[in-house]
Design an enzyme around this catalytic site. Structure first.
Site, mmCIF file in Angstrom:
data_model
loop_
_atom_site.group_PDB
_atom_site.id
_atom_site.type_symbol
_atom_site.label_atom_id
_atom_site.label_comp_id
_atom_site.label_asym_id
_atom_site.label_seq_id
_atom_site.Cartn_x
_atom_site.Cartn_y
_atom_site.Cartn_z
ATOM 1 N N MET A 30 0.837 -1.200 0.000
ATOM 2 C CA MET A 30 0.000 0.000 0.000
ATOM 3 C C MET A 30 0.878 1.258 0.000
ATOM 4 O O MET A 30 0.389 2.368 0.241
ATOM 5 C CB MET A 30 -0.942 0.013 1.203
ATOM 6 C CG MET A 30 -1.931 -1.154 1.176
ATOM 7 S SD MET A 30 -3.460 -0.824 2.050
ATOM 8 C CE MET A 30 -2.872 -0.521 3.691
ATOM 9 N N HIS A 34 8.857 1.426 3.698
ATOM 10 C CA HIS A 34 9.875 1.449 4.751
ATOM 11 C C HIS A 34 10.740 0.199 4.605
ATOM 12 O O HIS A 34 10.535 -0.604 3.679
ATOM 13 C CB HIS A 34 9.216 1.542 6.135
ATOM 14 C CG HIS A 34 8.134 0.522 6.360
ATOM 15 N ND1 HIS A 34 8.398 -0.828 6.434
ATOM 16 C CD2 HIS A 34 6.782 0.648 6.495
ATOM 17 C CE1 HIS A 34 7.264 -1.480 6.647
ATOM 18 N NE2 HIS A 34 6.268 -0.615 6.669
ATOM 19 N N HIS A 37 8.991 -3.234 3.929
ATOM 20 C CA HIS A 37 8.637 -3.481 2.524
ATOM 21 C C HIS A 37 9.883 -3.841 1.705
ATOM 22 O O HIS A 37 9.870 -4.751 0.882
ATOM 23 C CB HIS A 37 8.031 -2.227 1.889
ATOM 24 C CG HIS A 37 6.741 -1.767 2.499
ATOM 25 N ND1 HIS A 37 6.640 -0.586 3.193
ATOM 26 C CD2 HIS A 37 5.498 -2.300 2.491
ATOM 27 C CE1 HIS A 37 5.403 -0.411 3.585
ATOM 28 N NE2 HIS A 37 4.673 -1.434 3.181
ATOM 29 N N SER A 186 3.740 1.570 8.066
ATOM 30 C CA SER A 186 3.441 2.902 7.532
ATOM 31 C C SER A 186 2.652 3.708 8.561
ATOM 32 O O SER A 186 2.758 4.932 8.619
ATOM 33 C CB SER A 186 2.646 2.783 6.232
ATOM 34 O OG SER A 186 3.317 1.927 5.333
HETATM 35 P P1 AMP Z 1 1.342 -2.810 3.507
HETATM 36 O O1 AMP Z 1 1.917 -1.744 2.626
HETATM 37 O O2 AMP Z 1 1.234 -2.410 4.934
HETATM 38 O O3 AMP Z 1 0.070 -3.397 2.940
HETATM 39 O O4 AMP Z 1 2.392 -3.989 3.490
HETATM 40 C C1 AMP Z 1 2.823 -4.568 2.294
HETATM 41 C C2 AMP Z 1 3.617 -5.818 2.614
HETATM 42 O O5 AMP Z 1 4.733 -5.474 3.429
HETATM 43 C C3 AMP Z 1 2.798 -6.849 3.405
HETATM 44 O O6 AMP Z 1 3.129 -8.155 2.947
HETATM 45 C C4 AMP Z 1 3.275 -6.626 4.819
HETATM 46 O O7 AMP Z 1 3.163 -7.766 5.637
HETATM 47 C C5 AMP Z 1 4.736 -6.294 4.579
HETATM 48 N N1 AMP Z 1 5.275 -5.571 5.729
HETATM 49 C C6 AMP Z 1 4.773 -4.461 6.314
HETATM 50 N N2 AMP Z 1 5.501 -4.114 7.392
HETATM 51 C C7 AMP Z 1 6.494 -5.025 7.492
HETATM 52 C C8 AMP Z 1 7.581 -5.244 8.397
HETATM 53 N N3 AMP Z 1 7.788 -4.427 9.434
HETATM 54 N N4 AMP Z 1 8.387 -6.297 8.197
HETATM 55 C C9 AMP Z 1 8.181 -7.132 7.156
HETATM 56 N N5 AMP Z 1 7.182 -6.999 6.265
HETATM 57 C C10 AMP Z 1 6.342 -5.964 6.431
#
Ligand code: AMP
Length: 291
Positions: A30, A34, A37, A186
């Protein structure tokens, strides 16, 4: 570009890579990227000849009272981070691309979606499962990379990938943390300095439960009581749930043995934060595992 030209261009570049014999890896996000990701991207880059990343803040997975409008966005910075990391194709569809007028199909993964975050965020995982199914159909990757930080999401996507014969291998990647243990997210950008100081309590609570298991605690209810008390002990932290779950079904575990997920969610200011530890517990103690 015309509305659907980007899809054809994307699919054409993926098809060419595949014809060259490359494994296609996919990292859906999304945005507001960071190090968490980027660890997924690095893993995909290591394992795949062609890496695709998407950025889409999916309205379907936000509840009416949630933070869809204020969710942090910085497409330009994200795009340069992904390019820097060697991603081959990036796409960021508009809401009208993903959900044009007349859109009527949803994907619901029963059971796994109904516990933990599914209880506090009704419809959330239906939104996640629907968008990921669409993204898988668009990209048709060999492998897709997900963070264990969102363990429930990971299991739901693995289930749907198998159930719908997507042919996608769903890869789990370890949670990346700040130095004080806070899982990168995020949504951490919502925290003011006092809240940011309080937020690592989530991880510390999970570590305390892990230590209690190592010290011989065998009762899930005792562990949950201890976790609830610890997470509720800071005035800036409002616990949503704590749970000792079976790491495969996500149902409350009847024993402290085998594959467990210690999971917690809490509001810190206006951020709803989640974290978990996946453990394999044997008579010699707990070991951290990847799901
Ligand atoms: P999001 O942008 O929050 O939807 O996350 C995108 C992907 O990044 C998802 O597969 C999350 O599980 C992964 N993700 C988010 N935060 C972390 C983190 N701190 N460590 C590892 N993977 C993460």
């Amino acid at each position: 570009m015309e509305r659907h030209d980007w899809i054809l261009t994307l699919q054409d570049s993926i098809a060419k890579a595949r014809r060259r014999g490359h494994i296609v890896g996919f990292v859906p996000t999304m945005g507001y990227l960071h190090r968490g990701h980027m660890s997924l991207v690095a893993r995909a880059r290591d394992e795949c000849g062609f890496v695709v990343a998407s950025i889409f803040v999916n309205p379907l997975q936000f509840g009416p009272q949630e933070d869809l409008r204020s969710y942090p966005r910085d497409l330009e910075r994200d795009a340069s981070m992904l390019a820097e990391a060697g991603v081959d194709a990036i796409f960021s569809p508009g809401v009208e691309d993903m959900y044009p007028q007349g859109f009527a199909t949803h994907v619901n993964v029963k059971g796994l979606s109904d516990t933990l975050c599914g209880q506090s965020r009704p419809g959330h995982f239906r939104g996640v499962a629907t968008v990921v199914t669409k993204l898988f159909n668009l990209v048709r990757p060999d492998r897709a990379y997900f963070g264990q930080k969102d363990a429930q999401q990971l299991l739901i996507i693995r289930r749907l990938a198998a159930d719908l014969n997507s042919g996608v291998q769903v890869m789990a990647c370890p949670t990346v943390r700040e130095e004080d243990g806070l899982a990168m997210s995020s949504r951490n950008s919502y925290l003011n300095p006092a809240e940011r100081q309080a937020a690592p309590l989530l991880y510390r609570t999970l570590c305390a439960a892990e230590a209690a298991i190592a010290a011989g605690e065998t009762r899930p209810t005792e562990l949950e009581a201890m976790m609830g008390q610890m997470l509720g002990s800071h005035p800036l932290v409002r616990p949503d749930y704590v749970r000792v779950a079976d790491a495969d079904t996500l149902q409350q575990s009847a024993s402290v043995h085998g594959r467990l997920l210690l999971a917690a969610a809490a509001y810190v200011g206006r951020a709803r934060l989640i974290d978990n530890l996946a453990l394999h517990v044997t008579p010699s103690g707990p070991t951290r595992i990847l799901l």
